[in-house]
Scaffold this motif. Structure first.
Motif, PDB file in Angstrom:
ATOM      1  N   TRP A   1       0.828  -1.207   0.000  1.00 49.05           N
ATOM      2  CA  TRP A   1       0.000   0.000   0.000  1.00 49.05           C
ATOM      3  C   TRP A   1       0.860   1.253   0.000  1.00 49.05           C
ATOM      4  CZ3 TRP A   1       1.263   2.661   4.433  1.00 49.05           C
ATOM      5  CH2 TRP A   1       1.744   1.897   5.523  1.00 49.05           C
ATOM      6  N   THR A   2       0.245   2.361  -0.411  1.00 51.22           N
ATOM      7  CA  THR A   2       0.905   3.663  -0.372  1.00 51.22           C
ATOM      8  C   THR A   2       0.222   4.528   0.675  1.00 51.22           C
ATOM      9  OG1 THR A   2      -0.556   4.660  -2.020  1.00 51.22           O
ATOM     10  CG2 THR A   2       1.393   3.492  -2.848  1.00 51.22           C
ATOM     11  N   PHE A   3       0.843   5.636   1.006  1.00 45.59           N
ATOM     12  CA  PHE A   3       0.233   6.560   1.963  1.00 45.59           C
ATOM     13  C   PHE A   3      -1.086   7.097   1.421  1.00 45.59           C
ATOM     14  CE2 PHE A   3       3.776   5.967   4.472  1.00 45.59           C
ATOM     15  CZ  PHE A   3       3.853   6.836   5.563  1.00 45.59           C
ATOM     16  N   ALA A   4      -1.178   7.271   0.117  1.00 48.33           N
ATOM     17  CA  ALA A   4      -2.422   7.759  -0.479  1.00 48.33           C
ATOM     18  C   ALA A   4      -3.551   6.738  -0.283  1.00 48.33           C
ATOM     19  CB  ALA A   4      -2.220   8.041  -1.962  1.00 48.33           C
ATOM     20  N   ASP A   5      -3.205   5.453  -0.238  1.00 48.28           N
ATOM     21  CA  ASP A   5      -4.204   4.406   0.008  1.00 48.28           C
ATOM     22  C   ASP A   5      -4.744   4.492   1.432  1.00 48.28           C
ATOM     23  OD1 ASP A   5      -3.878   3.303  -2.550  1.00 48.28           O
ATOM     24  OD2 ASP A   5      -2.197   2.054  -1.867  1.00 48.28           O
TER      25      ASP A   5
ATOM     26  N   VAL B   1      10.314   6.878  18.728  1.00 48.01           N
ATOM     27  CA  VAL B   1       9.932   6.828  17.323  1.00 48.01           C
ATOM     28  C   VAL B   1      11.039   7.428  16.461  1.00 48.01           C
ATOM     29  CG1 VAL B   1       8.204   7.517  15.618  1.00 48.01           C
ATOM     30  CG2 VAL B   1       7.511   7.077  17.982  1.00 48.01           C
ATOM     31  N   LYS B   2      11.368   6.730  15.362  1.00 49.45           N
ATOM     32  CA  LYS B   2      12.345   7.235  14.401  1.00 49.45           C
ATOM     33  C   LYS B   2      11.725   7.192  13.006  1.00 49.45           C
ATOM     34  CE  LYS B   2      16.422   7.572  14.818  1.00 49.45           C
ATOM     35  NZ  LYS B   2      17.313   8.773  14.921  1.00 49.45           N
ATOM     36  N   THR B   3      11.982   8.239  12.219  1.00 48.65           N
ATOM     37  CA  THR B   3      11.496   8.289  10.841  1.00 48.65           C
ATOM     38  C   THR B   3      12.640   8.673   9.907  1.00 48.65           C
ATOM     39  OG1 THR B   3      10.884  10.625  10.894  1.00 48.65           O
ATOM     40  CG2 THR B   3       9.232   9.050  11.656  1.00 48.65           C
ATOM     41  N   LYS B   4      12.327   8.726   8.623  1.00 43.00           N
ATOM     42  CA  LYS B   4      13.311   9.112   7.616  1.00 43.00           C
ATOM     43  C   LYS B   4      13.060  10.535   7.124  1.00 43.00           C
ATOM     44  CE  LYS B   4      15.671   5.273   7.233  1.00 43.00           C
ATOM     45  NZ  LYS B   4      17.132   5.211   7.530  1.00 43.00           N
ATOM     46  N   VAL B   5      14.146  11.222   6.787  1.00 38.93           N
ATOM     47  CA  VAL B   5      14.056  12.564   6.200  1.00 38.93           C
ATOM     48  C   VAL B   5      14.957  12.614   4.967  1.00 38.93           C
ATOM     49  CG1 VAL B   5      13.455  13.790   8.320  1.00 38.93           C
ATOM     50  CG2 VAL B   5      15.867  13.363   7.791  1.00 38.93           C
ATOM     51  N   LEU B   6      14.535  13.397   3.980  1.00 37.36           N
ATOM     52  CA  LEU B   6      15.332  13.549   2.761  1.00 37.36           C
ATOM     53  C   LEU B   6      16.581  14.383   3.025  1.00 37.36           C
ATOM     54  CD1 LEU B   6      12.803  14.184  -0.148  1.00 37.36           C
ATOM     55  CD2 LEU B   6      14.634  12.467  -0.119  1.00 37.36           C
TER      56      LEU B   6
ATOM     57  N   PRO C   1      13.002   1.887   5.818  1.00 37.13           N
ATOM     58  CA  PRO C   1      11.814   1.937   6.676  1.00 37.13           C
ATOM     59  C   PRO C   1      11.463   3.382   7.011  1.00 37.13           C
ATOM     60  CG  PRO C   1      13.742   1.349   7.982  1.00 37.13           C
ATOM     61  CD  PRO C   1      14.215   1.489   6.563  1.00 37.13           C
ATOM     62  N   MET C   2      10.242   3.790   6.741  1.00 35.11           N
ATOM     63  CA  MET C   2       9.822   5.151   7.073  1.00 35.11           C
ATOM     64  C   MET C   2       9.576   5.307   8.563  1.00 35.11           C
ATOM     65  SD  MET C   2       8.906   8.216   7.079  1.00 35.11           S
ATOM     66  CE  MET C   2       9.363   8.763   5.456  1.00 35.11           C
TER      67      MET C   2
ATOM     68  N   SER D   1       4.931  16.614   6.855  1.00 29.41           N
ATOM     69  CA  SER D   1       5.976  17.485   6.321  1.00 29.41           C
ATOM     70  C   SER D   1       6.265  17.093   4.878  1.00 29.41           C
ATOM     71  CB  SER D   1       7.256  17.344   7.150  1.00 29.41           C
ATOM     72  OG  SER D   1       7.775  16.025   7.005  1.00 29.41           O
ATOM     73  N   ILE D   2       7.178  17.809   4.292  1.00 28.50           N
ATOM     74  CA  ILE D   2       7.563  17.504   2.917  1.00 28.50           C
ATOM     75  C   ILE D   2       8.183  16.109   2.815  1.00 28.50           C
ATOM     76  CG2 ILE D   2       9.831  18.600   3.161  1.00 28.50           C
ATOM     77  CD1 ILE D   2       9.560  19.433   0.184  1.00 28.50           C
ATOM     78  N   HIS D   3       8.843  15.669   3.880  1.00 24.04           N
ATOM     79  CA  HIS D   3       9.471  14.343   3.879  1.00 24.04           C
ATOM     80  C   HIS D   3       8.412  13.247   3.756  1.00 24.04           C
ATOM     81  CE1 HIS D   3      13.092  16.436   5.145  1.00 24.04           C
ATOM     82  NE2 HIS D   3      12.399  16.977   6.139  1.00 24.04           N
ATOM     83  N   ILE D   4       7.320  13.409   4.507  1.00 24.31           N
ATOM     84  CA  ILE D   4       6.238  12.435   4.447  1.00 24.31           C
ATOM     85  C   ILE D   4       5.527  12.517   3.094  1.00 24.31           C
ATOM     86  CG2 ILE D   4       4.026  11.730   5.441  1.00 24.31           C
ATOM     87  CD1 ILE D   4       6.328  11.075   7.250  1.00 24.31           C
ATOM     88  N   ARG D   5       5.332  13.726   2.607  1.00 26.50           N
ATOM     89  CA  ARG D   5       4.635  13.890   1.328  1.00 26.50           C
ATOM     90  C   ARG D   5       5.412  13.237   0.191  1.00 26.50           C
ATOM     91  NH1 ARG D   5       3.709  19.055   3.500  1.00 26.50           N
ATOM     92  NH2 ARG D   5       5.294  20.029   2.169  1.00 26.50           N
ATOM     93  N   ARG D   6       6.713  13.421   0.198  1.00 25.83           N
ATOM     94  CA  ARG D   6       7.528  12.870  -0.887  1.00 25.83           C
ATOM     95  C   ARG D   6       7.748  11.363  -0.709  1.00 25.83           C
ATOM     96  NH1 ARG D   6      11.937  15.877  -3.926  1.00 25.83           N
ATOM     97  NH2 ARG D   6      10.878  14.579  -5.462  1.00 25.83           N
ATOM     98  N   TRP D   7       7.556  10.878   0.508  1.00 27.19           N
ATOM     99  CA  TRP D   7       7.652   9.439   0.721  1.00 27.19           C
ATOM    100  C   TRP D   7       6.527   8.707  -0.017  1.00 27.19           C
ATOM    101  CZ3 TRP D   7      11.313   6.391   2.745  1.00 27.19           C
ATOM    102  CH2 TRP D   7      10.983   5.046   3.003  1.00 27.19           C
ATOM    103  N   GLY D   8       5.512   9.448  -0.402  1.00 23.45           N
ATOM    104  CA  GLY D   8       4.358   8.854  -1.071  1.00 23.45           C
ATOM    105  C   GLY D   8       4.679   8.086  -2.333  1.00 23.45           C
ATOM    106  N   VAL D   9       5.892   8.214  -2.850  1.00 26.28           N
ATOM    107  CA  VAL D   9       6.280   7.494  -4.062  1.00 26.28           C
ATOM    108  C   VAL D   9       6.473   6.004  -3.786  1.00 26.28           C
ATOM    109  CG1 VAL D   9       8.775   7.815  -3.744  1.00 26.28           C
ATOM    110  CG2 VAL D   9       7.826   7.589  -6.060  1.00 26.28           C
ATOM    111  N   PHE D  10       6.702   5.635  -2.530  1.00 24.96           N
ATOM    112  CA  PHE D  10       6.993   4.244  -2.183  1.00 24.96           C
ATOM    113  C   PHE D  10       5.736   3.443  -1.855  1.00 24.96           C
ATOM    114  CE2 PHE D  10      11.084   6.235  -0.873  1.00 24.96           C
ATOM    115  CZ  PHE D  10      11.955   5.462  -1.624  1.00 24.96           C
ATOM    116  N   GLU D  11       5.805   2.151  -2.091  1.00 22.89           N
ATOM    117  CA  GLU D  11       4.868   1.212  -1.489  1.00 22.89           C
ATOM    118  C   GLU D  11       5.369   0.895  -0.081  1.00 22.89           C
ATOM    119  OE1 GLU D  11       4.468  -2.249  -3.923  1.00 22.89           O
ATOM    120  OE2 GLU D  11       3.054  -1.261  -5.278  1.00 22.89           O
TER     121      GLU D  11
END
Length: 305
Positions: free
Chosen positions: A136-140, A203-208, A190-191, A266-276
């Motif tokens: 799934w994607t974030f848009a899903d 909690v840890k996340t990824k940033v561009l 992993p996001m 944030s922009i990091h989460i928005r751009r992560w949308g390219v991934f499944e």
């Protein structure tokens, strides 16, 4: 003389009746005691077996033990539904019927997944049972909720508890994306990583690294870095707690015990949308110390999209 004999007979009769009464009391007392003991045994026999509220039909598990090729053993649906009878799984994933939980047990072994030095007893979501290619994607949109607790864990040389990852959102390249950037597998960063960290939830996340990266450039793992991390205030220790992960387009929300919220938008989460993506849950143990281990109990686990 007759009067004397009569008195003796009366005395004997009184003694007989007294002894008989005492005997009857003793029998009655013993019977009551036996009855209470029997009732206790019946109560123990009636004690219900507790089972976890977890449907494993859309999960596979990776175990901290290797197959003949040296790769971690995985159990997919439908075989995972019978994990309690699987001799290989028993030491690392088993039911605690007194707690009503699945216990995930991990420790350092030679069985490691690609790109890591750590081992795991961890579930991997499969939207289509037995298939890793449907995600799934974030848009899903996606939702995961778990009720869990740290069962036991060891300490390091400084006396601090070893930490483990208990939930994740893992990225995945589509076959087309994989071929576009010339990778030999579909692995993406992993996001989200949620840790049990010395009794707290971290909690840890990824940033561009470069916000201006092209869509193709951000498919590469080295385009992403780790953020500074976030600690929830509440200390869960070894108590039972709930975690929720809510995902929608450009947004990710983590909730602890329905009281504390961490929102990523944030922009990091928005751009992560390219991934499944896919969810993971269990025990991804973060230590290689000799003799170290951790056990995590999951009472409930649910996912929806």
């Amino acid at each position: 003389m007759k009067k004397f004999r009569k008195e003796i007979l009366i005395t004997i009769l009184i003694v007989f009746l007294s002894v008989n009464a005492i005997s009857q009391n003793k029998k009655s007392s013993v019977t009551e005691s036996d009855l209470k003991t029997e009732q206790k045994h019946k109560k123990k026999k009636k004690k219900k077996v507790k089972l976890p509220k977890i449907d494993l039909s859309h999960w596979k598990v990776t175990l901290p033990v290797a197959n003949e090729e040296g790769k971690p053993i995985e159990i997919n649906p439908p075989e995972i539904l019978d994990f309690a009878s699987n001799e290989i799984a028993k030491p690392y994933m088993y039911i605690d019927s007194t707690k009503g939980a699945i216990v995930f047990h991990a420790m350092p072994t030679d069985s490691k997944t690609k790109n890591t030095k750590y081992t795991r007893s961890e579930l991997r979501e499969q939207m289509v049972p037995g298939d890793n290619n449907t995600n799934w994607t974030f848009a899903d949109g996606a939702y995961m909720k778990g009720k869990l607790a740290m069962d036991a864990t060891t300490r390091d040389s400084d006396g601090k508890y070893h930490r483990t990852i208990i939930m994740q959102i893992h990225g995945r390249l589509t076959n087309e994306q994989r071929d576009l950037i010339g990778e030999d597998d579909n692995n993406a960063p992993p996001m989200l990583k949620i840790y049990w960290d010395k009794g707290k939830i971290r909690v840890k996340t990824k940033v561009l690294k470069n916000l201006n990266a092209t869509d193709e450039e951000l498919l590469h793992e080295d385009a992403w870095d780790n953020d500074d991390g976030f600690n929830f205030e509440e200390e869960v220790g070894f108590r039972k707690f709930t975690l929720e992960v809510k995902v929608s387009e450009g947004k990710m929300v983590i909730v602890l015990n329905g009281n504390e919220f961490k929102v990523y938008e944030s922009i990091h989460i928005r751009r992560w949308g390219v991934f499944e993506n896919y969810f993971k849950a269990g025990n991804y143990f973060q230590s290689r110390d000799e003799g170290s281990f951790s056990k995590v109990r999951f009472y409930e686990l649910e996912v929806s999209h």
